[in-house]
Design an enzyme around this catalytic site. Structure first.
Site, PDB file in Angstrom:
ATOM      1  N   ASN A  86     -31.274   2.984 101.854  1.00 25.75           N
ATOM      2  CA  ASN A  86     -32.410   3.028 102.774  1.00 25.75           C
ATOM      3  C   ASN A  86     -32.139   1.914 103.789  1.00 25.75           C
ATOM      4  OD1 ASN A  86     -34.742   2.857 104.225  1.00 25.75           O
ATOM      5  ND2 ASN A  86     -36.110   3.079 102.477  1.00 25.75           N
ATOM      6  N   ARG A 119     -47.726  -4.959 102.235  1.00 28.78           N
ATOM      7  CA  ARG A 119     -48.548  -4.473 103.358  1.00 28.78           C
ATOM      8  C   ARG A 119     -48.242  -3.003 103.612  1.00 28.78           C
ATOM      9  NH1 ARG A 119     -48.213  -7.739 108.572  1.00 28.78           N
ATOM     10  NH2 ARG A 119     -49.791  -6.212 109.078  1.00 28.78           N
ATOM     11  N   HIS A 152     -35.493   7.676 102.762  1.00 28.93           N
ATOM     12  CA  HIS A 152     -36.631   7.041 103.441  1.00 28.93           C
ATOM     13  C   HIS A 152     -37.883   7.314 102.642  1.00 28.93           C
ATOM     14  CE1 HIS A 152     -34.190   5.980 106.791  1.00 28.93           C
ATOM     15  NE2 HIS A 152     -33.681   7.195 106.744  1.00 28.93           N
ATOM     16  N   TYR A 185     -46.089   3.089 102.919  1.00 23.61           N
ATOM     17  CA  TYR A 185     -44.976   2.866 101.980  1.00 23.61           C
ATOM     18  C   TYR A 185     -45.398   2.809 100.512  1.00 23.61           C
ATOM     19  CZ  TYR A 185     -42.644   1.766 106.347  1.00 23.61           C
ATOM     20  OH  TYR A 185     -42.130   1.841 107.621  1.00 23.61           O
ATOM     21  N   GLU A 194     -28.861   9.107 102.168  1.00 24.85           N
ATOM     22  CA  GLU A 194     -29.828   8.290 102.915  1.00 24.85           C
ATOM     23  C   GLU A 194     -31.225   8.589 102.373  1.00 24.85           C
ATOM     24  OE1 GLU A 194     -30.180   9.804 106.884  1.00 24.85           O
ATOM     25  OE2 GLU A 194     -31.150   8.007 107.653  1.00 24.85           O
ATOM     26  N   ARG A 203     -43.031  10.736 112.098  1.00 22.74           N
ATOM     27  CA  ARG A 203     -43.580   9.470 112.582  1.00 22.74           C
ATOM     28  C   ARG A 203     -43.255   9.284 114.082  1.00 22.74           C
ATOM     29  NH1 ARG A 203     -42.407   4.678 108.598  1.00 22.74           N
ATOM     30  NH2 ARG A 203     -43.968   3.727 109.974  1.00 22.74           N
ATOM     31  N   PRO A 244     -33.605  -4.079 105.940  1.00 25.44           N
ATOM     32  CA  PRO A 244     -34.610  -5.074 106.309  1.00 25.44           C
ATOM     33  C   PRO A 244     -36.040  -4.693 105.949  1.00 25.44           C
ATOM     34  CG  PRO A 244     -33.634  -4.041 108.255  1.00 25.44           C
ATOM     35  CD  PRO A 244     -32.816  -3.633 107.079  1.00 25.44           C
ATOM     36  N   ASN A 245     -36.731  -5.695 105.444  1.00 26.22           N
ATOM     37  CA  ASN A 245     -38.168  -5.638 105.121  1.00 26.22           C
ATOM     38  C   ASN A 245     -38.513  -4.836 103.869  1.00 26.22           C
ATOM     39  OD1 ASN A 245     -39.110  -7.265 107.326  1.00 26.22           O
ATOM     40  ND2 ASN A 245     -38.543  -5.561 108.652  1.00 26.22           N
ATOM     41  N   ALA A 296     -35.132  -0.272 109.310  1.00 29.49           N
ATOM     42  CA  ALA A 296     -35.150  -0.042 110.759  1.00 29.49           C
ATOM     43  C   ALA A 296     -33.750   0.123 111.357  1.00 29.49           C
ATOM     44  CB  ALA A 296     -35.885  -1.192 111.443  1.00 29.49           C
TER      45      ALA A 296
END
Ligand code: CA2
Length: 142
Positions: free
Chosen positions: A73, A17, A99, A22, A97, A106, A9-10, A76
């Protein structure tokens, strides 16, 4: 060798943004970069993105007998999804995986990855180059 690259997602919003977290690269340019990298290495790659957990589960299941490795990836869902963990375990396809940000540095809730135990490696905090490192890792291991 066939690699399936999944983004959760996203991640289709990349470059639009939060460039401080990112980066400025868009989703489309990320995919182009992965495809060019794989082509240069003689690897077949199929890149997909979904905002839906069930769709990601379906695609992981599709990897069974159809792909040699998965780069994911999970966005969330990294921090919530037992369903994605179970899917990776179920298919037993070597999975890395990725990121973009360094999740271990974070917020506390981002420091937990439900998927990590089912993956052969986690690459975190290397920006979008992490996807290429994940491809190289799979190519080395398989
Ligand atoms: O660092 C990563 O790659 C993440 O998997 C990205 C996810 C986040 O939920 C994870 O904790 C870490 C977020 C995906 C993209 O979110 C955007 C938000 C705003 C603008 C562009 C993308």
């Amino acid at each position: 060798m066939k690699i399936l690259v999944l983004n959760g997602p996203n991640l289709n919003m990349l470059g639009i943004r939060e460039p401080d977290i990112y980066g400025r690269e868009t989703y489309d340019s990320l995919i182009k970069k992965i495809e060019e990298h794989c082509k240069a290495k003689g690897l077949y790659v199929d890149c997909r993105q979904s905002n839906h957990e069930g769709t990601l589960v379906d695609w992981i299941q599709e990897a069974y007998r159809n792909f040699d490795g998965i780069v994911i990836n999970p966005g969330a869902y990294t921090h919530t999804s037992v369903a994605l963990l179970d899917a990776i375990k179920a298919v037993s396809v070597p999975t890395v995986e990725v990121h973009i940000s360094e999740i271990d540095k974070r917020e506390e809730f981002r420091q937990i990855s439900y998927l990590r135990p089912a993956c052969i490696a986690t690459i975190s905090g290397h920006g979008t180059d992490g996807y290429l490192e994940a491809v190289d890792l799979l190519a080395e291991k398989l």
